[in-house]
Design a protein around this motif. Structure first.
Motif, PDB file in Angstrom:
ATOM      1  N   LEU A  31       0.811  -1.513   0.225  1.00  0.00           N
ATOM      2  CA  LEU A  31      -0.280  -0.197  -0.054  1.00  0.00           C
ATOM      3  C   LEU A  31       1.609   1.325   0.168  1.00  0.00           C
ATOM      4  N   ARG A  32       0.504   2.558  -1.031  1.00  0.00           N
ATOM      5  CA  ARG A  32       1.338   3.591  -0.711  1.00  0.00           C
ATOM      6  C   ARG A  32       0.741   4.605  -1.180  1.00  0.00           C
ATOM      7  N   GLY A  33       1.248   5.491   0.134  1.00  0.00           N
ATOM      8  CA  GLY A  33      -0.142   6.424   0.340  1.00  0.00           C
ATOM      9  C   GLY A  33       0.568   7.628  -0.900  1.00  0.00           C
ATOM     10  N   LEU A  34      -0.970   8.333  -1.899  1.00  0.00           N
ATOM     11  CA  LEU A  34      -0.930   9.268  -2.901  1.00  0.00           C
ATOM     12  C   LEU A  34      -1.438  10.233  -2.378  1.00  0.00           C
ATOM     13  N   ARG A  35      -0.459  11.393  -2.948  1.00  0.00           N
ATOM     14  CA  ARG A  35      -1.390  12.869  -3.140  1.00  0.00           C
ATOM     15  C   ARG A  35      -2.383  13.539  -4.143  1.00  0.00           C
ATOM     16  N   ARG A  36      -3.548  13.471  -3.698  1.00  0.00           N
ATOM     17  CA  ARG A  36      -4.182  13.398  -5.252  1.00  0.00           C
ATOM     18  C   ARG A  36      -4.879  15.047  -5.320  1.00  0.00           C
ATOM     19  N   LEU A  37      -4.594  15.184  -6.631  1.00  0.00           N
ATOM     20  CA  LEU A  37      -5.369  17.046  -6.454  1.00  0.00           C
ATOM     21  C   LEU A  37      -6.881  16.959  -6.118  1.00  0.00           C
ATOM     22  N   LEU A  38      -7.747  17.101  -5.943  1.00  0.00           N
ATOM     23  CA  LEU A  38      -8.704  17.387  -5.947  1.00  0.00           C
ATOM     24  C   LEU A  38      -9.873  18.437  -6.643  1.00  0.00           C
ATOM     25  N   PHE A  39      -9.084  18.489  -7.332  1.00  0.00           N
ATOM     26  CA  PHE A  39      -9.471  19.143  -9.310  1.00  0.00           C
ATOM     27  C   PHE A  39      -8.037  18.851 -10.146  1.00  0.00           C
ATOM     28  N   PRO A  40      -8.200  17.918 -10.101  1.00  0.00           N
ATOM     29  CA  PRO A  40      -6.737  16.898 -11.574  1.00  0.00           C
ATOM     30  C   PRO A  40      -7.102  18.239 -12.931  1.00  0.00           C
ATOM     31  N   GLY A  41      -5.679  18.541 -13.103  1.00  0.00           N
ATOM     32  CA  GLY A  41      -5.331  19.263 -13.972  1.00  0.00           C
ATOM     33  C   GLY A  41      -5.499  20.897 -13.941  1.00  0.00           C
ATOM     34  N   TYR A  42      -5.809  21.068 -12.656  1.00  0.00           N
ATOM     35  CA  TYR A  42      -6.643  22.712 -12.488  1.00  0.00           C
ATOM     36  C   TYR A  42      -6.067  23.347 -11.202  1.00  0.00           C
ATOM     37  N   LEU A  43      -5.687  24.711 -11.469  1.00  0.00           N
ATOM     38  CA  LEU A  43      -5.658  25.207 -10.432  1.00  0.00           C
ATOM     39  C   LEU A  43      -6.124  26.765 -10.361  1.00  0.00           C
ATOM     40  N   PHE A  44      -6.516  27.146  -8.986  1.00  0.00           N
ATOM     41  CA  PHE A  44      -6.529  28.416  -9.011  1.00  0.00           C
ATOM     42  C   PHE A  44      -5.705  29.439  -8.723  1.00  0.00           C
ATOM     43  N   VAL A  45      -6.349  30.750  -9.128  1.00  0.00           N
ATOM     44  CA  VAL A  45      -5.306  31.666  -9.419  1.00  0.00           C
ATOM     45  C   VAL A  45      -6.027  32.570  -9.149  1.00  0.00           C
ATOM     46  N   ARG A  46      -4.812  33.661  -7.920  1.00  0.00           N
ATOM     47  CA  ARG A  46      -5.336  35.060  -7.743  1.00  0.00           C
ATOM     48  C   ARG A  46      -4.573  36.141  -7.589  1.00  0.00           C
ATOM     49  N   ALA A  47      -5.428  36.577  -8.592  1.00  0.00           N
ATOM     50  CA  ALA A  47      -3.835  38.283  -8.525  1.00  0.00           C
ATOM     51  C   ALA A  47      -3.784  38.920  -7.260  1.00  0.00           C
ATOM     52  N   THR A  48      -2.550  39.386  -7.334  1.00  0.00           N
ATOM     53  CA  THR A  48      -2.237  40.648  -6.306  1.00  0.00           C
ATOM     54  C   THR A  48      -1.895  41.808  -6.668  1.00  0.00           C
ATOM     55  N   PRO A  49      -1.838  43.085  -6.084  1.00  0.00           N
ATOM     56  CA  PRO A  49      -1.814  44.156  -6.577  1.00  0.00           C
ATOM     57  C   PRO A  49      -0.892  43.963  -7.449  1.00  0.00           C
ATOM     58  N   ARG A  50       0.083  43.483  -6.989  1.00  0.00           N
ATOM     59  CA  ARG A  50       1.048  43.804  -7.765  1.00  0.00           C
ATOM     60  C   ARG A  50       1.219  43.145  -9.398  1.00  0.00           C
ATOM     61  N   ALA A  51       0.313  42.442  -9.262  1.00  0.00           N
ATOM     62  CA  ALA A  51       0.352  41.228 -10.958  1.00  0.00           C
ATOM     63  C   ALA A  51       0.074  41.881 -11.938  1.00  0.00           C
ATOM     64  N   GLY A  52       0.304  41.107 -13.031  1.00  0.00           N
ATOM     65  CA  GLY A  52       0.075  41.743 -13.867  1.00  0.00           C
ATOM     66  C   GLY A  52      -0.471  41.493 -15.383  1.00  0.00           C
ATOM     67  N   PRO A  53      -0.911  41.878 -16.443  1.00  0.00           N
ATOM     68  CA  PRO A  53      -2.034  41.405 -17.364  1.00  0.00           C
ATOM     69  C   PRO A  53      -2.756  40.183 -17.201  1.00  0.00           C
ATOM     70  N   TRP A  54      -3.729  39.618 -17.141  1.00  0.00           N
ATOM     71  CA  TRP A  54      -3.754  38.296 -17.121  1.00  0.00           C
ATOM     72  C   TRP A  54      -3.405  37.617 -18.509  1.00  0.00           C
ATOM     73  N   ARG A  55      -2.685  38.006 -19.419  1.00  0.00           N
ATOM     74  CA  ARG A  55      -2.125  37.305 -20.196  1.00  0.00           C
ATOM     75  C   ARG A  55      -0.670  36.586 -19.966  1.00  0.00           C
ATOM     76  N   ALA A  56      -0.161  37.417 -18.797  1.00  0.00           N
ATOM     77  CA  ALA A  56       0.777  36.461 -17.827  1.00  0.00           C
ATOM     78  C   ALA A  56       0.653  35.326 -17.420  1.00  0.00           C
ATOM     79  N   VAL A  57       0.070  35.196 -17.005  1.00  0.00           N
ATOM     80  CA  VAL A  57      -0.762  33.808 -16.368  1.00  0.00           C
ATOM     81  C   VAL A  57      -0.956  32.551 -17.635  1.00  0.00           C
ATOM     82  N   GLN A  58      -1.619  33.375 -19.120  1.00  0.00           N
ATOM     83  CA  GLN A  58      -2.085  32.598 -20.144  1.00  0.00           C
ATOM     84  C   GLN A  58      -0.429  31.612 -20.429  1.00  0.00           C
ATOM     85  N   GLY A  59       0.239  32.617 -19.979  1.00  0.00           N
ATOM     86  CA  GLY A  59       1.434  32.602 -20.968  1.00  0.00           C
ATOM     87  C   GLY A  59       2.821  31.966 -19.961  1.00  0.00           C
TER      88      GLY A  59
END
Length: 181
Positions: free
Chosen positions: A58-86
């Motif tokens: 038996l082996r313990g594994l960490r599985r993402l709750l939403f596989p293939g996705y990540l939640f992202v929040r901009a901080t006040p100093r964050a650049g445009p959304w194109r930066a996330v896409q790239g």
């Protein structure tokens, strides 16, 4: 990235705008979190512990709750959304028909974070009731399906399994169970 590498991903907190969903490239989670953090974006990738069985091990594994996705929040100093896409590891932001990033409903990520520890591991078990069908996701009974027979304590449930033509009872921690529909 292996599922064990998810442990290295920290959950950061910052005051900012809403949360958005980024779809990840295959094995891109660790890379995306690192590079988004360098650009001033706050990220959150909740996960849960599951058990994998290989032969008799038996082996313990960490599985993402939403596989293939990540939640992202901009901080006040964050650049445009194109930066996330790239960003390396990110395939794209989930967008509306107007080709703009779609924010999640207010409070969604906050409620999810409240059910996770500081590492992002889901610790709060879903609410169960007697008679609910469940599947064991961690521990020695991994992958067995059963029915909740009794609720001895909120954190430990008595589950009834059908095995080899007879019913077997076992007490299982609620965090190791996943509801079946």
């Amino acid at each position: 990235m292996s599922l064990h590498a998810v442990a290295d991903i920290s959950v950061t907190r910052a005051d900012s705008d809403g949360w958005f969903v980024a779809q990840l490239k295959p094995n891109g989670l660790s890379m995306a979190v690192t590079h988004l953090g360098r650009q001033g974006f706050d990220t959150f990738a909740p996960w849960r512990l599951e058990t994998s069985r290989r032969g008799h091990r038996l082996r313990g594994l960490r599985r993402l709750l939403f596989p293939g996705y990540l939640f992202v929040r901009a901080t006040p100093r964050a650049g445009p959304w194109r930066a996330v896409q790239g960003t390396r590891g990110v395939a794209r932001l989930v967008q509306t028909a107007q080709r703009r990033p779609s924010p999640l409903p207010a409070g969604f990520v906050d409620v999810l974070r409240a059910r996770c520890n500081e590492e992002g591991r889901l610790i709060g078990a879903p609410c169960f009731a007697e008679g609910d069908r469940v599947r064991v996701v961690a521990g020695p009974f991994t992958d067995l399906a059963g029915r909740i027979e009794a609720m001895d304590e909120p954190a430990r449930l008595r589950v009834l399994f059908s095995m080899m033509g007879r019913e077997v009872r076992a007490t299982v921690p609620a965090e190791n169970l996943h509801p079946l529909r």
